[in-house]
Design a protein around this motif. Structure first.
Motif: not given
Ligand code: ZN
Ligand code: NAD
Length: 364
Positions: A140, A188, A251, A267, A271
């Motif tokens: 990412d 992700e 997000h 994170h 997500v």
């Molecule tokens: Zn992200």
């Protein structure tokens, strides 16, 4: 094991993403970029990655390059700020770095974002190279040229679009990554399947065991597919004027939860929660079936991502989504699923609908 993905600006290749099993080809890649032995290199890394890999990378580079420097800052999101950038500027000035010299970001997204931003601004821009060492940064943050730092309490508030000259990843470094960081990256990766590629989403579910075991071939294939999905999106919309927004699936609510958790949640976990909420709303709007929704939740739990969370006030989360810098006017740009593998931008969600989605994942 070795794969290369060219990234173009629509016409020309601007850099390649190299998937490798070690750091052995790093010098060869730099030489291919016509970086000469007298150019100065500065490896920028954090206090967790430095003891693991800095010496190895420095030794590799020193075999060819005569001026290899190392700059280390304390690991963690709390370092992604102007003070750390200032200290790096100072280090570069004191060591007489000029326009021809090069920064190498060795670490996760924090190191990559901060080093990229420093490279974009030092002497109005010097070259930099991404050497991502977390799963999240490999699939990412190292791709697409978004660089930046946090400012006051705002995440990624100051930054620049600035492309690296090379992304070099040694997949074997994932073995030292704490399990929670693998989970975070999987948030992700599942997102990539959901927004762009239904068969990839199914493939992830089918290869759960090999992924957990960090099977080198499966890992390589997964990272290759995810990098290609991200590359494809950012090539067509480098500055996020349209399609790139699809990468924000999960997000809007995810960032709000992340912020309210004071960044104690990872994170990718946030997500994941955002994906559950956005998928729930997609189901409520009649796009995806209850079976699809259940499949999405199942995939997230296979990779140990939470589906619900306690101790969050839904209205506070809604309020926090409104401070997201990706808002247009007062309207939150929401990414929903038409079906698994196909996402779209929706601007007409009412606050009540968004609250409904938030309430599905957040419990007081
Ligand atoms: Zn992200
Ligand atoms: P991170 O950089 O903080 O890395 C996570 C932790 O893992 C850190 O403690 C780090 O020291 C450690 N670590 C890194 N590599 C390791 C290894 N191989 N072995 C052991 N430990 C290792 O976090 P992250 O999840 O990589 O990245 C998050 C950051 O990326 C956030 O700041 C986020 O805003 C940013 N981001 C940027 C983009 C973008 O497009 N630029 C996209 C997504 C996220």
């Amino acid at each position: 094991m070795s794969k290369s993905i060219p990234v173009t600006d629509g016409t020309n290749v601007i850099y390649t993403i190299e998937l490798k099993k070690d750091f052995g080809d790093l010098c060869k890649e730099l030489t291919r970029l016509k970086i000469s032995p007298d150019q100065k290199l500065c490896i920028v890394t954090d206090s967790n990655v430095a003891p693991l890999y800095a010496k190895e990378v420095q030794d590799q580079l020193s075999a060819v390059f005569s001026n290899v420097f190392l700059h280390i800052f304390p690991a963690g999101e709390a370092s992604k700020n102007t003070d750390t950038v200032g200290a790096l500027y100072q280090f570069l000035i004191e060591n007489h770095f000029d326009r021809r010299d090069i920064l190498l970001a060795l670490g996760g997204g924090v190191v990559g974002d901060l080093t990229g931003f420093t490279a974009a601004t030092y002497l109005r821009g010097i070259d930099f190279i991404q050497i991502p060492t977390t799963l999240l940064s490999q699939v990412d943050s190292s791709i697409g040229g978004k660089t930046g730092i946090d400012f006051m309490q705002y995440k990624n508030m100051v930054g620049a679009f600035y492309q690296p000259k090379l992304v070099y990843m040694n997949l074997s470094v994932l073995h030292s990554l704490p399990g929670k960081q693998i989970v975070s990256g999987m948030g992700e990766i599942i997102k990539h399947g959901l927004i762009k590629d239904a068969s990839y989403f199914e493939w992830l579910i089918a290869h759960e065991k090999e992924i957990w075991a960090l099977d080198p071939e499966i890992l390589e294939e997964m990272i290759y597919i995810s990098c290609n999905i991200k590359r494809d999106v950012v090539e067509r919309d480098p500055k996020e004027q349209g399609e790139r927004a699809l990468l924000n699936f999960g997000h809007t609510i995810g960032h709000a939860i992340e912020k309210l958790s004071d960044f104690t949640l990872y994170h990718g976990e946030c997500v994941g929660l955002g994906i559950v909420a956005a998928s729930y709303l997609s189901m409520q709007l009649g796009h995806i079936s209850a079976e699809d929704f259940a499949r999405i939740k199942n995939a997230l739990s296979l990779f140990e991502l939470p589906l619900q969370i306690d101790g969050f006030d839904a209205r506070e989360v809604l309020l926090a989504t409104k401070s997201d810098k990706k808002m247009v006017g007062n309207q939150v740009k929401f990414i929903l699923l038409k079906e698994i593998g196909n996402a779209y931008i929706y601007r007409e969600l009412s606050d009540e609908q968004i609250l409904d989605g938030i309430r599905y994942v957040c419990h007081e």
